[in-house]
Design a protein around this motif. Structure first.
Motif, mmCIF file in Angstrom:
data_model
loop_
_atom_site.group_PDB
_atom_site.id
_atom_site.type_symbol
_atom_site.label_atom_id
_atom_site.label_comp_id
_atom_site.label_asym_id
_atom_site.label_seq_id
_atom_site.Cartn_x
_atom_site.Cartn_y
_atom_site.Cartn_z
ATOM 1 N N ILE A 429 0.851 -1.208 0.000
ATOM 2 C CA ILE A 429 0.000 0.000 0.000
ATOM 3 C C ILE A 429 0.880 1.250 0.000
ATOM 4 N N LYS A 430 1.990 1.167 0.726
ATOM 5 C CA LYS A 430 2.909 2.314 0.737
ATOM 6 C C LYS A 430 3.384 2.607 -0.691
ATOM 7 N N ARG A 431 3.739 1.531 -1.405
ATOM 8 C CA ARG A 431 4.218 1.706 -2.794
ATOM 9 C C ARG A 431 3.089 2.257 -3.680
ATOM 10 N N MET A 432 1.888 1.721 -3.470
ATOM 11 C CA MET A 432 0.729 2.221 -4.243
ATOM 12 C C MET A 432 0.512 3.706 -3.968
ATOM 13 N N ASN A 433 0.678 4.085 -2.706
ATOM 14 C CA ASN A 433 0.463 5.489 -2.319
ATOM 15 C C ASN A 433 1.509 6.412 -2.910
ATOM 16 N N GLU A 434 2.740 5.913 -3.005
ATOM 17 C CA GLU A 434 3.806 6.845 -3.382
ATOM 18 C C GLU A 434 3.961 7.022 -4.897
ATOM 19 N N CYS A 435 3.501 6.053 -5.699
ATOM 20 C CA CYS A 435 3.628 6.193 -7.156
ATOM 21 C C CYS A 435 2.712 7.300 -7.661
ATOM 22 N N VAL A 436 3.191 8.062 -8.611
ATOM 23 C CA VAL A 436 2.330 9.111 -9.186
ATOM 24 C C VAL A 436 1.712 8.614 -10.494
ATOM 25 N N ASP A 437 0.731 9.345 -10.968
ATOM 26 C CA ASP A 437 -0.017 8.890 -12.145
ATOM 27 C C ASP A 437 0.848 8.748 -13.396
ATOM 28 N N GLY A 438 1.837 9.620 -13.520
ATOM 29 C CA GLY A 438 2.728 9.507 -14.681
ATOM 30 C C GLY A 438 3.377 8.127 -14.714
ATOM 31 N N GLU A 439 3.719 7.620 -13.524
ATOM 32 C CA GLU A 439 4.322 6.281 -13.452
ATOM 33 C C GLU A 439 3.283 5.203 -13.759
ATOM 34 N N TYR A 440 2.095 5.379 -13.164
ATOM 35 C CA TYR A 440 1.048 4.365 -13.409
ATOM 36 C C TYR A 440 0.710 4.271 -14.898
ATOM 37 N N GLY A 448 4.764 -6.069 -18.506
ATOM 38 C CA GLY A 448 4.933 -6.748 -17.219
ATOM 39 C C GLY A 448 6.318 -6.620 -16.600
ATOM 40 N N SER A 449 7.367 -6.789 -17.423
ATOM 41 C CA SER A 449 8.713 -6.783 -16.829
ATOM 42 C C SER A 449 9.046 -5.377 -16.323
ATOM 43 N N TYR A 450 8.536 -4.391 -17.018
ATOM 44 C CA TYR A 450 8.749 -3.003 -16.586
ATOM 45 C C TYR A 450 8.083 -2.770 -15.232
ATOM 46 N N VAL A 451 6.867 -3.335 -15.071
ATOM 47 C CA VAL A 451 6.137 -3.176 -13.804
ATOM 48 C C VAL A 451 6.902 -3.882 -12.680
ATOM 49 N N ARG A 452 7.411 -5.087 -13.006
ATOM 50 C CA ARG A 452 8.166 -5.842 -11.995
ATOM 51 C C ARG A 452 9.347 -5.002 -11.498
ATOM 52 N N GLU A 453 10.051 -4.425 -12.480
ATOM 53 C CA GLU A 453 11.262 -3.702 -12.117
ATOM 54 C C GLU A 453 10.951 -2.371 -11.435
ATOM 55 N N LYS A 454 10.046 -1.605 -12.053
ATOM 56 C CA LYS A 454 9.848 -0.227 -11.574
ATOM 57 C C LYS A 454 8.868 -0.099 -10.407
ATOM 58 N N PHE A 455 7.881 -0.991 -10.382
ATOM 59 C CA PHE A 455 6.896 -0.869 -9.294
ATOM 60 C C PHE A 455 7.294 -1.744 -8.113
#
Ligand SMILES: Cc1ncc(C[n+]2csc(CCOP(=O)(O)OP(=O)(O)O)c2C)c(N)n1
Ligand SMILES: [Mg+2]
Length: 1005
Positions: A429-440, A448-455
């Motif tokens: 949840i902390k990670r979900m909270n801190e990501c901004v929309d540009g990242e989402y 998928g691999s980008y999400v694994r690495e960056k998120f």
């Protein structure tokens, strides 16, 4: 025994004139029946009888002056001696304290007091995890043992205590970036998910296909694919399970569709069998019959679309006032309360429009639990991200929660549930909270691999959490708005909510399912082309059963009538009462009031002076006595009732207030006291022209949305009308709203003191651009009455698709008797007010409109008396209507060169008359110039071009050169130019009237 009826407290007014006597000796009257009407120079008010009984003696007649305490009549069986309007006010209910006080006090007393401090903001660091766990555990055990209500109570108590101790309170505007409804609390859909998925796939395909096909025909055509692709699930769940159609048993839910998702609605109507393939082929090709409109436009598809929504921001504000108007109709007992809902689909980018959020406070204040907003948060607008550096969902949550809405966030799909339940430390949840929309946004564009690495990769614990998942699995972690289970649960919860409006913030992906060329890319909004590869990908992605050849031909897909999909889809709609959207009306007409209601306005007012605004208010008062019309009138005022002399309505018909009146108004002893009432009739909107206009649209379309004909009359400062709310007025025309817009204090020079921003010299030109708006600028009460009655007849009896804009002035003058035989002319736009006697040396045709007609009349007298020039005076009630006739006749003549050329109405009036034309109004010259082409005569026009300013009315007219002196001098000059008189006469007049020839043209000043 007979009792006296006397004048009650009428505020500061003294010696007010009796203008109507509504009773005579022998009449049996009821309590509150009006007995006389009195009028000051600012307003007219009826005085009601304080009791029932028989009128014995009448002590006043028309023209008498009365003050508080003056005796009006005597009544037998009446108990009261004064028409005092004391009324019962709902006393605020004393709160019953059900708390056991001693117990509660004891509990409070045991709390140890701490030293009060001004604390620093909360720390994000956990300095004592054991203690933290103890707190969280205690909370969990309360939830488990005593339920969530108790847990909330305790939390609030702790927060109150924290506040009293001086702590900085937690930021409660937003909640964590997860779904509002936990998986365990989700209501489950009874639908067949497999079939629904297939139906959704076909709709997606057909919606995209119709856009691509249109674009293939011509690159000028096309539409939007990405928007509906992101919203398909949001619409489908509503269509399959929630939205109830109008039929003979139910009024129907009202759904405002997001404008540019229209292809999706057409695609569904195609599966439902309501639209044919050739109609889909005609998307955006409307000129030849059968085409489908680009966006929802009731004007263009009057049996289909209900609400024009594509001008961003108008949908939300119109829908809020729609929901409020439905409650108004219910509270006034005009329609049944059937639990109907208003659903509104909006884009997250659209929420930046001030109108989108501008009325959300009202929605909460009015407790509009019949209203559900669904905001499709695909994180993108046209150019790029809505909030690249922030989170639009959180921002909107804060705004809506802060305003008192019920907020339901639908952020994550079901696949995330497991991950979230495994996240014991709260890191996910902390990670979900801190990501901004540009990242989402990038996560969904890049795989998928980008999400694994960056998120997940940011924290080793999260990386570990998904270590067993493939990139494909990670890619499949869906967003809430694409998950029918999550959407169903949210809609279900919204339907149950009581006492506040609901907003559903659904996170989606723009261009969902469109692959690399579409999904989440910044250019997706305007994509209307898909090449073969894209189309094949799209077919495969959603498993649409079309062959490659069919895909290449961009064929639509519709399974056979007996297929389970079509049967299911139709069956769902049958169970929900019919198809949506569909526009129909079963409203009964309102019979126009009899002529005699308006008789009083056809007579001369003699010495008595009044404004046309006052005349209009009197007409409305008279209409309130007509039993057909009265209940249907909806007076709408944005905090200017006193300006327009309408405060008498407060007492007479009450101000609508859904909670009634919980206080005794400060002026309760007075006749025009501020009376709020649950069944009040006046919509007092406050200083809010957009809201008032939205109310007017809701009332003006009640004939289709609620099957009841209403007569909305919205009175505003004319400058704050079309200029301020022009786009809403355009949408009103599209919606075929019926009713009156009254531009009061109209004209550049009638509202003398108010200055530049208040003085209107162009509202008629703005009105003239709306094709179905009929507009008038009357001068005299009889003109106003003739126009007003015709308006009711055309709109509410004959149900024509028009609305009326009438300007009213606040200048007091006496009104003449209606000349014989002028009704037709008044309505067509001009009539001969006074014919010259043809005894002068030459003649002129003088046209005047609104208040400046009186300057024309005065100028004509000077011309006749001092210069021996004769004139015919024409009252022009509508240059706009004259122009419409002119355009039509000219076109017909051009189309038929061999036939006898027809005359325009202006030609018919003026052609056989002598002399050039002088036309003047209180509006810019362009207003009168509109009829220049439709007469063969020389035409000179005068008007109020330039910025207004404050000064006396006389000085203003001199400044704009529309006073009688300028009109006389310019007329003489025009006649000299026509070689009908010597030019010296004009020169002398310029000198005599001290006209400064060196003054600049007013537009430059
Ligand atoms: C008042 C107004 N300004 C501009 C537009 C042009 N326009 C149409 S859609 C759009 C972007 C909409 O973004 P969003 O509201 O997020 O909707 P989405 O397509 O992302 O669902 C724009 C700028 C418009 N229709 N109305
Ligand atoms: Mg968007």
């Amino acid at each position: 025994m007979a009792q006296n009826i006397s004048v009650p407290d009428i505020g500061d007014f003294k010696d007010v004139e009796v203008i109507e006597v509504l009773i005579k000796p022998g009449d049996q009257i009821n309590k509150n029946d009006p007995i006389i009407t009195i009028e000051s120079d600012k307003s007219s008010v009826e005085i009601p009888s304080p009791s029932a009984g028989e009128i014995k003696d009448l002590k006043v007649k028309i023209g008498d002056k009365v003050s508080e305490g003056s005796i009006l009549a005597t009544i037998e069986n009446g108990a009261a001696t004064s028409a005092s309007n004391k009324k019962k006010v709902n006393e605020p209910k004393k709160e019953i304290q059900i708390q056991e006080e001693s117990k509660a006090n004891a509990a409070v007393n045991t709390v140890k007091q701490v030293k009060k401090i001004f604390a620093e903001p909360a720390s994000n660091d956990d300095i004592d995890p054991v203690e933290t766990n103890e707190w969280v555990d205690s909370l969990n055990s309360v939830i488990e043992n005593d339920g969530s209500a108790r847990a909330s109570f305790l939390l609030n108590k702790v927060i109150d205590q924290a506040y009293q101790s001086g702590l900085v309170l937690p930021d409660t505007r937003t909640t964590p970036y997860i779904n509002t409804i936990p998986p365990e609390a989700q209501a489950k859909s009874s639908g067949d998910q497999n079939i629904e998925k297939k139906i959704r796939a076909y709709i997606r395909w057909n919606a995209a296909a119709m856009v691509v096909k249109a674009n293939k025909k011509s690159s000028e055509l096309g539409g939007h694919i990405g928007t509906f692709a992101s919203a398909a699930t949001l619409y489908d769940v509503g269509m399959n399970h929630f939205w109830r159609a109008k039929n003979n048993k139910f009024g129907g839910d009202l759904v405002y569709f997001q404008g540019h998702s229209a292809p999706g609605m057409y695609a569904r109507a195609f599966l439902e069998g309501r639209l044919s393939a050739s109609q889909l082929d005609g998307f955006r090709q409307e000129v030849n019959q059968g085409g489908l409109s680009s966006y929802p436009h009731p004007w263009l598809m009057p049996n289909f679309w209900q609400f024009p929504t594509v001008s961003m921001g108008l949908g939300p504000i119109m829908a809020i006032y729609q929901a409020r108007f439905l409650k108004y109709l219910i509270n006034r007992g005009l329609v049944k309360d059937e639990g109907r809902k208003i659903w509104v689909f909006l884009g997250d980018g659209e929420m930046d429009e001030p109108e989108s959020l501008g009325a959300i406070g009202l929605a909460a204040r009015e407790k509009l639990d019949n209203l559900i907003f669904v905001i499709n948060c695909n994180l993108q607008r046209l150019d790029g991200p809505v909030r690249g550096n922030g989170k639009i969902i959180q921002e909107l949550e804060g705004s809506f929660r802060g305003s008192g809405w019920n907020v339901i966030k639908v952020i994550w799909g079901t696949y995330w549930d497991q991950l979230l339940s495994k996240d014991k430390s709260g890191l996910l949840i902390k990670r979900m909270n801190e990501c901004v929309d540009g990242e989402y946004q990038a996560f969904k564009a890049k795989g998928g691999s980008y999400v694994r690495e960056k998120f997940f990769g940011k924290y080793s614990e999260l990386k570990e959490l998904v270590s067993a998942m493939t990139d494909k699995d990670i890619w499949r972690l869906n967003r809430g708005g694409h998950d029918p289970h999550k959407v169903y649960a949210a809609y279900h919860a919204a339907m149950q909510n009581k006492g506040s409006p609901t907003v559903i913030l659904a996170k989606t992906i723009k261009g969902y399912g469109m692959g690399k060329t579409g999904e989440s890319v910044n250019t997706i909004h305007q994509q209307k082309k898909l090449d073969e590869q894209d189309l094949l990908y799209y077919r495969d992605r959603f498993k649409v059963p079309l062959t490659d050849k069919q895909v290449k031909n961009i064929e639509y897909y519709r399974p056979s009538e007996n297929s389970e999909e079509i049967k299911y889809l139709k069956d769902r709609r049958l169970k929900l009462g019919g198809f949506i959207p569909e526009r129909s009306s079963f409203a009964k007409q309102i019979k126009a009031p009899s002529k005699d209601i308006f008789d009083a306005f056809m007579k001369s007012t003699g010495e008595k002076e009044m404004s046309t605004t006052m005349a209009l208010v009197r007409m409305m008062t008279a209409l309130l006595r007509d039993k057909n019309v009265s209940p249907r009138l909806v007076p709408i005022i944005p905090d200017e009732a006193r300006t327009f002399g309408m405060e008498g309505f407060f007492q007479k018909i009450g101000i609508y207030a859904h909670e009634g009146q919980k206080y005794e108004p400060v002026d309760s002893e007075q006749l025009s006291s501020y009376r709020e009432d649950k069944s009040g009739q006046v919509l007092e909107e406050g200083i809010n022209e957009s809201g008032a206009m939205s109310s007017w649209i809701a009332a003006g379309t009640a004939y289709t949305n609620h099957d009841i004909e209403m007569i909305p009359i919205y009175i505003f400062y004319s400058m704050f009308g079309f200029q301020r709310i022009g786009d809403l007025a355009w949408a009103a025309g599209d919606s075929q709203a019926r009713g009156f817009l009254i531009g009061a204090t109209a004209g550049r020079t009638t509202l003398a003191g108010e200055g530049l921003q208040h003085q209107d010299g162009h509202s008629h030109l703005l009105a003239s651009n709306i094709p179905n708006c009929i507009s008038y600028d009357p001068t005299f009460a009889y003109e106003m009455a003739t126009i007003f009655r015709e308006g009711i007849k055309r709109m509410h009896e004959k149900k024509e698709k028009v609305f009326y804009y009438i300007t009213a002035m606040n200048e007091n003058y006496s009104h003449p008797e209606k000349p014989k035989g002028c009704d037709e002319g008044i309505l067509k736009g001009m009539y001969l007010f006074k014919e010259g006697n043809n005894k002068g040396k030459t003649k002129i045709q003088m046209l005047g409109s609104g208040t400046i007609l009186r300057e024309i009349i005065a100028a004509s007298k000077i011309l006749s008396k001092e210069y021996n020039i004769d004139s015919d005076i024409w009252s022009v009630t509508s240059f706009n209507e004259l122009r419409k006739n002119g355009m039509e006749v000219e076109r017909l003549n051009l189309l038929n060169p061999n036939e006898k050329q027809k005359k325009t109405y202006v030609q018919k009036c003026l052609d056989k008359r002598d002399g050039p034309i002088i036309a003047a109004s209180d509006y810019t010259r362009a207003f009168a110039d509109q009829i220049r082409p439709y007469t063969d005569k020389t035409f000179y026009s005068f008007g109020t071009d330039g910025y207004g300013r404050s000064d006396t009315r006389k000085n203003l007219r001199k400044f704009f050169e529309v006073d009688k002196e300028h009109i006389v001098a310019y007329t003489l000059s025009a006649l000299a130019k026509e070689q009908l008189i010597e030019s010296s006469a004009a020169e002398k007049a310029f000198k005599k009237f001290k006209i400064n020839k060196d003054k600049e043209f007013p537009t430059k000043l």
